[in-house]
Design a protein around this motif. Structure first.
Motif, PDB file in Angstrom:
ATOM      1  N   THR A  31       5.139  15.305  10.377  1.00 15.31           N
ATOM      2  CA  THR A  31       4.568  13.971  10.135  1.00 15.31           C
ATOM      3  C   THR A  31       3.617  13.992   8.950  1.00 15.31           C
ATOM      4  O   THR A  31       3.664  13.114   8.078  1.00 15.31           O
ATOM      5  N   GLN A  49      -2.668  -1.242  -0.698  1.00 18.55           N
ATOM      6  CA  GLN A  49      -2.157  -1.698   0.594  1.00 18.55           C
ATOM      7  C   GLN A  49      -3.025  -1.203   1.742  1.00 18.55           C
ATOM      8  O   GLN A  49      -3.697  -0.177   1.641  1.00 18.55           O
ATOM      9  N   SER A  50      -3.003  -1.948   2.846  1.00 15.53           N
ATOM     10  CA  SER A  50      -3.748  -1.534   4.032  1.00 15.53           C
ATOM     11  C   SER A  50      -3.064  -0.345   4.684  1.00 15.53           C
ATOM     12  O   SER A  50      -1.874  -0.090   4.463  1.00 15.53           O
ATOM     13  N   ASN A  52      -2.228  -0.073   7.675  1.00 14.71           N
ATOM     14  CA  ASN A  52      -1.161  -0.562   8.562  1.00 14.71           C
ATOM     15  C   ASN A  52       0.124  -0.839   7.783  1.00 14.71           C
ATOM     16  O   ASN A  52       1.224  -0.536   8.260  1.00 14.71           O
ATOM     17  N   ALA A  53      -0.017  -1.419   6.585  1.00 15.55           N
ATOM     18  CA  ALA A  53       1.158  -1.708   5.760  1.00 15.55           C
ATOM     19  C   ALA A  53       1.819  -0.417   5.298  1.00 15.55           C
ATOM     20  O   ALA A  53       3.051  -0.297   5.294  1.00 15.55           O
ATOM     21  N   ALA A  55       1.620   2.496   6.799  1.00 16.91           N
ATOM     22  CA  ALA A  55       2.193   3.136   7.985  1.00 16.91           C
ATOM     23  C   ALA A  55       3.525   2.501   8.363  1.00 16.91           C
ATOM     24  O   ALA A  55       4.476   3.202   8.738  1.00 16.91           O
ATOM     25  N   GLU A  56       3.607   1.194   8.228  1.00 19.52           N
ATOM     26  CA  GLU A  56       4.856   0.509   8.549  1.00 19.52           C
ATOM     27  C   GLU A  56       5.973   0.919   7.602  1.00 19.52           C
ATOM     28  O   GLU A  56       7.120   1.112   8.021  1.00 19.52           O
ATOM     29  N   ARG A  57       5.654   1.060   6.323  1.00 17.34           N
ATOM     30  CA  ARG A  57       6.654   1.489   5.345  1.00 17.34           C
ATOM     31  C   ARG A  57       7.165   2.893   5.651  1.00 17.34           C
ATOM     32  O   ARG A  57       8.332   3.203   5.412  1.00 17.34           O
ATOM     33  N   CYS A  58       6.291   3.742   6.164  1.00 19.78           N
ATOM     34  CA  CYS A  58       6.673   5.127   6.460  1.00 19.78           C
ATOM     35  C   CYS A  58       7.231   5.295   7.867  1.00 19.78           C
ATOM     36  O   CYS A  58       7.718   6.377   8.206  1.00 19.78           O
ATOM     37  N   ASP A  59       7.128   4.237   8.671  1.00 22.19           N
ATOM     38  CA  ASP A  59       7.532   4.309  10.075  1.00 22.19           C
ATOM     39  C   ASP A  59       6.747   5.397  10.812  1.00 22.19           C
ATOM     40  O   ASP A  59       7.292   6.190  11.589  1.00 22.19           O
ATOM     41  N   HIS A  61       2.764   5.892  12.775  1.00 22.35           N
ATOM     42  CA  HIS A  61       1.629   5.144  13.312  1.00 22.35           C
ATOM     43  C   HIS A  61       0.410   5.294  12.400  1.00 22.35           C
ATOM     44  O   HIS A  61       0.151   6.368  11.853  1.00 22.35           O
ATOM     45  N   ALA A  62      -0.343   4.209  12.261  1.00 25.23           N
ATOM     46  CA  ALA A  62      -1.505   4.207  11.367  1.00 25.23           C
ATOM     47  C   ALA A  62      -2.532   5.264  11.749  1.00 25.23           C
ATOM     48  O   ALA A  62      -3.224   5.819  10.882  1.00 25.23           O
TER      49      ALA A  62
END
Length: 294
Positions: A31, A49-50, A52-53, A55-59, A61-62
């Protein structure tokens, strides 16, 4: 990473941070390695970017990004992100910024026609090529050309999607009079053929995610045998990096269907043009000999 990592002094600037990530990469969890690759390949996005954004791109968790930053000595991800923001103040526009600018210039149309697919690929390739031009170090390009020119034999390896790049290199370098050996996967002989390499030769290796095991193993064996390696890959954290005398990092970006070979193909052609200029003693107009039929 090391259990005592949080006790260390956190890097104070972007360059020190990237150096530390490279030093620690091999001992990181899977990870953390994925986070490292994203941070090093997308520094401008990390700056704006935040968490959270990102983390979402990388799939991922933040919270993993927060722990990653803490493992490097920071209080949290925000503190690590500050280094990227300071860098952005003087950095050139990144891939996404260029892509969006190009789309605006070409009057983006929201359609799903075949032509729109072509247009999207071209826009992304232009931005990727501009990125590569700015990130390529001239001295490393010259060193790679010198290694290829001086080599008794040029060994080439690239599998799956990387295969067209080494096929192009083999074709042009052969036409320039260089003795080339392609370590292809046919017959399962690539590893055995690689054992014939000598320090007077050079190995050109091309590999992108997900890296072919045979390519990585042969590159590591080449280093052990003191064979210089010229590598083309997608990241300075690529498994080819630690064994390469020269590494060309050509970051890959998200494509809807497949990742383009425009940038690595262009780099391969640039290498062969540089070699042609040397062997033909014509820096101004190096040429590839013409093949004619009878």
């Amino acid at each position: 990473m090391r259990k005592d990592a949080t006790e260390q002094t956190a890097p104070e600037n972007y360059e020190e941070l990237i150096r530390l990530i490279h030093e620690r990469h091999d001992e990181m969890s899977k990870t953390y390695q994925r986070i490292s690759v994203f941070l090093t390949q997308n520094p401008n996005d990390v700056a704006v970017q935040s968490v959270n954004a990102i983390a979402e791109r990388c799939d991922i968790h933040a919270s993993s990004f927060v722990r990653f930053a803490q493992a490097l000595g920071y209080k949290g991800f925000k503190e690590l992100q500050t280094l990227f923001q300071k860098r952005l103040a003087t950095a050139a526009p990144g891939f996404e910024a260029r892509r969006k600018a190009l789309e605006s210039e070409l009057q983006d149309r929201q359609d799903q026609s075949e032509y729109s697919f072509l247009r999207d690929l071209i826009v992304r390739d232009i931005a990727s090529l501009q990125d590569m031009l700015e990130k390529t170090i001239p001295e490393e390009l010259a060193l790679a050309a010198d290694l290829i020119e001086d080599a008794e034999n040029v060994y080439l390896i690239g599998q799956l999607r990387s295969a067209p790049v080494v096929e192009l290199l083999r074709y042009i370098l052969t036409m320039l009079g260089k003795r080339c050996i392609l370590l292809d996967a046919g017959g399962g002989l690539a590893t055995h053929m690689a054992k014939t390499m000598k320090p007077e030769d050079v190995l050109i290796a091309v590999s992108f995610r997900f890296y072919a095991n045979e390519v990585v193993n042969i590159v590591e064996e080449a280093e052990k045998s003191n064979v210089p390696v010229v590598a083309i890959s997608d990241s300075t954290l690529s498994p080819l990096a630690k064994s390469a005398k020269v590494l060309f990092s050509v970051p890959e970006h998200d494509y809807t269907f497949s990742r383009s070979l425009a940038a690595p193909m262009c780099l391969a052609q640039a290498l062969t043009v540089a070699v042609a200029a040397r062997v033909q003693h014509d820096v101004a107009e190096p040429r590839i000999p013409t093949v004619t039929g009878t």
